[in-house]
Design a protein around this motif. Structure first.
Motif, PDB file in Angstrom:
ATOM      1  N   LEU B 308       0.847  -1.181  -0.017  1.00  0.00           N
ATOM      2  CA  LEU B 308      -0.118   0.119  -0.048  1.00  0.00           C
ATOM      3  C   LEU B 308       0.820   1.196   0.025  1.00  0.00           C
ATOM      4  O   LEU B 308       0.486   2.345  -0.555  1.00  0.00           O
ATOM      5  N   TRP B 333     -10.409   3.397   2.483  1.00  0.00           N
ATOM      6  CA  TRP B 333      -9.064   3.199   3.084  1.00  0.00           C
ATOM      7  C   TRP B 333      -8.415   4.647   3.024  1.00  0.00           C
ATOM      8  O   TRP B 333      -7.726   5.276   3.557  1.00  0.00           O
ATOM      9  N   GLN B 393     -11.205   2.193   9.696  1.00  0.00           N
ATOM     10  CA  GLN B 393     -10.356   1.981   8.761  1.00  0.00           C
ATOM     11  C   GLN B 393      -9.501   0.863   8.979  1.00  0.00           C
ATOM     12  O   GLN B 393      -9.031   0.182   8.110  1.00  0.00           O
ATOM     13  N   THR B 394      -9.351   0.490  10.308  1.00  0.00           N
ATOM     14  CA  THR B 394      -8.386  -0.525  10.711  1.00  0.00           C
ATOM     15  C   THR B 394      -9.093  -1.862  10.432  1.00  0.00           C
ATOM     16  O   THR B 394      -8.656  -2.759   9.830  1.00  0.00           O
ATOM     17  N   TYR B 397      -8.708  -2.346   6.536  1.00  0.00           N
ATOM     18  CA  TYR B 397      -7.455  -2.613   6.331  1.00  0.00           C
ATOM     19  C   TYR B 397      -7.300  -4.232   6.630  1.00  0.00           C
ATOM     20  O   TYR B 397      -6.615  -4.945   5.888  1.00  0.00           O
ATOM     21  N   LYS B 401      -6.158  -6.964   4.066  1.00  0.00           N
ATOM     22  CA  LYS B 401      -4.862  -7.899   4.320  1.00  0.00           C
ATOM     23  C   LYS B 401      -5.078  -9.189   4.246  1.00  0.00           C
ATOM     24  O   LYS B 401      -4.430 -10.007   3.585  1.00  0.00           O
TER      25      LYS B 401
END
Lengths: 259, 657
Positions: B308, B333, B393-394, B397, B401
């Protein structure tokens, strides 16, 4: 630049012209003293550092300060004078720029000497840096003080009190110069970017035998390889000449023989 | 100007702290000792001999003995001393290294030692160059010539002084004895090689940017100072601690992974630009280059963060997600990052926009986060701040991932990139070529120019939006406005006049058009009088008509300006038939309602609560062949269900909306 005689034309010249000439002379001598001080300062901490050197430094410093004060008064009074004609003002401003730059150089040099003297005390001389210098700075100091010869009685012992005294006097002197520079900035407003210099971009090369030999010394030192190359070139040229001469000789001989 | 104007000078002029200088000075003093120091010998020149020359091997031996290190280490240490300027070579003075043979060196006089306190002045350099020129004209080298001319330009007012001072110093030097003169000249030359290195010389005093504050000033011990120290120590105590085995293991792993990618620890292809002055390596690794290098692509496989953080990698990933139709995650994101790092003034609008685009029910690019996170986020959005979307956002993410990243690694997109990646050949330069490179060194593009290029690119990307996430229940934002995720918002507060679009030269982001139209409509609302409170009684029909007309108005404007790529993409995408259909449907309607002023509708804009029945989840559009006329009417009704920002609903409605 030859030293302008202070006593040139006291009659028949306009007051400001004389003032200008006076100022110029003073500034010139200040520059000379500052240049000499730098040479002396570069010896401090080296193997030639001694009481004598410190003494010479002190004397040079004092002279520089006297000159500086004189110039300061002179230039400040003239530049604050509103009735100064324009060309005179320009000249004065040039002198002003030269004066302030010299003062700055002097200030830096004094600070450096102060610091180095801190690190290297003359008491333990085995820590003095082996810089390769052999002579002292007496001739330079003589030039600075405009004396033909500098007779010093070298004092062997160094009382510790003398060093600390010198230390404090140096501090005072440095702060004095500080104040002078500040005052100058406050009192007179010279726009530095408006000042136009007269002189050329490059200094004229001063021709003298001394300089060429010096150049040779450093050339010797740094470029031994080039020297051999030069030698080779010389040999080649000589050989060529020799061949030409030989050819000419044989031709003339043959002409003589066959005619 | 001078070193003295510290009060009026707010620039950065202090060198970063060089703690090594004091230590080196102490070492120098030790080396001078006649008994335990370095042995010196006289240097023989043609005319004279000069004492106190030391050989390289002696220095290295002494250092190795003093510090009990091996010869290689002592050699690099000696080279550092030379590079700092404490010892200078007598031959080959431009290369500041120690050679472990009989080549001669000498100690530099303390006056010329590098100091922390006083920066090296250009005035002194100018005087030095002028002095050298006095000796023999034309003796200056090319870089010195350039410097001289530059100084002449910038210090023109002092030039008389400089020339005269140079002459005076020259004359003063003549008073000295010849060997001393030679020594002084060597000392000065060595000093300037260190502080104004010729191209190709690496000196240790080449340090980079100056600092704003003087590292030598003693910090005044005020109560603030002590408070800062207390806070720092408290935080240090409270920091979570990790076992050293764990942290060391992590360090070792990091080093092992990244070792081959470090330009200094391993070979840098084609050549290390810091060493050879050849910038090919940097041009090949530009942020948005077409074909990345193999090393770069390998880095993407190390972790998701690496992928990223590299713009090229991010582009690749975005392409992959587009093919998988899950681009909204990355877009969300990126928009969160934008919010975090953007200016405070735009934060509120950005937060609103993000909510409308990604989080609200019925949003065009709805992201899938769990209920609790959604609750927390929506609550936080009432008082938006920089980190309000952190939880969401986490979550996204980690989702990307664990899920998309793995698939990306196996995807044809990545394999294609990997195949196309190039590996440059190593390029060895000869000495003369190295000098040429050093001469041709030029500074890189100014950051202002780089930023402008970045902005242009963002604007371009914002124009080509990704619109794959529409469904029948999404608000018919006219030009399929979706958050492209990268924008730096052109501020929505453009001039209020209607032909505002004509002012923006770039095809504006659809969001901005939406916002502008909203604001424009708002102003129309304010202008009109006697409208009174919007009656919620008939929101549907009025709203429907008005929304359509509003939509139509802006769409027409958009089409007039030729911004059709969005609609084009819309029509191309298989899942957005309705979108295309919407636009086509709306167009014939618009002439019927040419001058419907939608003031009251806007007043209701933020009040209409949406009650999407639970079965109407966001589904991709199935097909287009439903009877479109009925759809139109109902869609009009649905279209009235604009997305409400939760905080807006709390604020009381005033007459002008």
């Amino acid at each position: 630049m030859p030293l302008v005689n202070n006593k040139v034309g006291n009659d028949g010249t306009v007051g400001t012209d004389k003032a200008l000439a006076d100022g110029k002379a003073l500034v010139d001598s200040l520059m000379k003293v500052v240049a000499c001080y730098r040479h002396l300062a570069s010896c401090v901490g080296g193997c030639t550092d001694s009481l004598q050197l410190r003494d010479e430094l002190r004397q040079t410093r004092e002279k520089a300060q006297k000159l500086a004060e004189a110039i300061c008064h002179h230039l400040t009074s003239h530049l604050r004078d509103k009735s100064l004609p324009k060309e005179q003002r320009k000249e004065m401003e040039l002198l002003w720029v030269a004066f302030s730059s010299s003062l700055e150089l002097l200030h830096v040099d004094m600070c450096k000497v102060f610091n180095v003297a801190d690190i290297f005390s003359l008491a333990n001389s085995h820590t003095l840096v082996q810089t390769g210098l052999q002579g002292g700075g007496s001739e330079v100091a003589a030039r600075a003080l405009s004396l033909p010869d500098l007779n010093q009685t070298p004092s062997q012992t160094l009382p510790a009190s003398l060093e600390s005294q010198e230390h404090s006097t140096m501090e005072q002197e440095i702060s004095q110069i500080d104040h002078m520079i500040d005052d100058m900035e406050m009192k007179v407003n010279v726009l530095r970017w408006m000042v136009e210099p007269h002189g050329p971009q490059y200094a004229d090369p001063l021709s003298s035998t001394d300089s060429t030999s010096l150049a040779m010394l450093s050339v010797d030192e740094e470029q031994p390889e080039q020297q051999s190359l030069c030698q080779r070139k010389h040999i080649f040229v000589l050989l060529l000449l020799f061949c030409v001469v030989l050819l000419a000789a044989t031709l003339s001989v043959s002409i003589v023989l066959f005619s | 100007m001078t070193i003295r104007n510290t009060l009026r000078d707010h620039g950065q002029r202090y060198r970063p702290r060089m703690a090594c200088l004091k230590k080196a000075e102490k070492l120098m003093l030790e080396m001078q000792d006649p008994k335990t120091g370095v042995k010196s010998q006289p240097q023989r020149l043609v005319i004279t001999t000069i004492p106190h020359a030391i050989t390289g091997e002696d220095i290295i031996a002494w250092l190795a003995d003093r510090f009990q290190v091996d010869a290689q280490e002592a050699r690099s240490f000696g080279s550092t001393l030379v590079a700092l300027g404490y010892i200078y070579p007598l031959r080959d003075h431009k290369r500041l290294v120690i050679k472990p043979d009989a080549s001669l060196y000498r100690f530099q006089t303390p006056y010329f030692w590098p100091t922390q306190q006083w920066p090296v002045e250009d005035t002194d350099y100018a005087i030095y160059l002028a002095k050298r020129n006095i000796r023999k004209k034309g003796i200056l080298e090319l870089h010195e010539q350039e410097q001289y001319n530059r100084l002449h330009k910038w210090m023109n007012h002092k030039w008389d002084f400089i020339v005269m001072q140079a002459k005076e110093q020259y004359r003063a030097a003549k008073e000295r004895k010849k060997p001393d003169r030679v020594v002084f000249e060597c000392q000065e030359r060595a000093y300037w090689v260190v502080h104004r290195p010729p191209p190709g010389t690496v000196s240790a005093m080449d340090y980079g940017l100056d600092r704003r504050i003087d590292p030598n000033t003693e910090e005044v011990k005020t109560p603030d100072y002590y408070e800062r120290i207390m806070i720092f120590t408290q935080q240090s105590i409270m920091r979570p601690r990790v076992k050293s085995s764990v942290s060391i293991g992590a360090l070792v792993k990091y080093c092992a992974t990244y070792r081959s990618h470090d330009p200094f620890l391993s070979n840098c292809l084609p050549s290390n630009p810091w060493l050879t002055d050849d910038v090919t390596y940097w041009t090949l690794n530009m942020p948005n280059v077409e074909i990345p290098t193999k090393m770069r692509v390998e880095r993407w496989t190390f972790s998701f963060g690496e992928l990223l953080s590299d713009p090229r990698g991010r582009n690749d990933f975005r392409l992959f997600l587009k093919k998988e139709f899950s681009g909204e995650n990355l877009a969300f994101w990126e928009s969160c990052e934008d919010l975090k790092w953007g200016t405070a003034a735009t934060m509120r609008e950005k937060a609103e926009q993000i909510y409308k685009t990604f989080l609200a029910r019925g949003a065009p690019r709805w992201i899938n986060i769990d209920g609790k996170t959604m609750e927390v986020t929506v609550k936080g959005l009432k008082h938006p701040h920089r980190y309000v979307l952190d939880a969401a956002q986490t979550h996204i993410y980690m989702l990307m991932k664990k899920d998309s990243y793995g698939r990306y690694m196996k995807s044809p997109v990545f394999k294609d990139t990997l195949q196309k990646a190039m590996s440059p050949e190593e390029h060895k330069f000869s000495d003369s070529q190295l000098e040429q490179n050093a001469k041709k060194r030029r500074p890189s593009l100014s950051p202002i120019v780089l930023r402008q290029q970045e902005q242009e690119q963002k604007a371009k990307m914002a124009a080509n939006v990704d619109i794959t996430q529409l469904c029948r229940f999404t608000t018919p934002v006219p030009h399929l406005a979706v958050y492209s995720g990268i924008s730096d918002f052109p501020s929505a507060n453009a001039s209020p006049s209607l032909p505002f679009l004509a002012q923006t030269p770039v095809c504006p982001s659809p969001i901005s058009v939406a916002l502008d139209s909203t604001s424009a409509s708002d102003r129309r609302v304010e202008a009109s009088e006697g409208e009174g409170e919007g009656n919620p009684a008939a929101p549907a029909t009025v709203g429907g008509n008005a929304s359509k007309s509003r939509v139509a108005l802006s769409l027409r404007r958009l089409l007039r300006r030729g911004c059709t790529p969005t609609t084009m993409f819309a029509s191309l995408s298989p899942k957005c038939h309705s979108a295309a259909g919407t636009s086509s449907r709306i167009q014939p309607i618009s002439p019927d309602q040419p001058s419907q002023a939608p003031p009251r509708r806007i007043a209701n804009f933020f009040q209409i609560k949406v009650d999407i029945p639970p079965e109407c989840r966001i589904y991709p559009i199935e097909s287009e062949d439903e009877d479109e006329e009925t759809r139109a009417a109902s869609r009009g009704g649905v279209g009235a269900k604009e997305i409400i920002c939760p905080w807006e609903s709390l604020s009381p409605q005033n007459g002008t909306g």
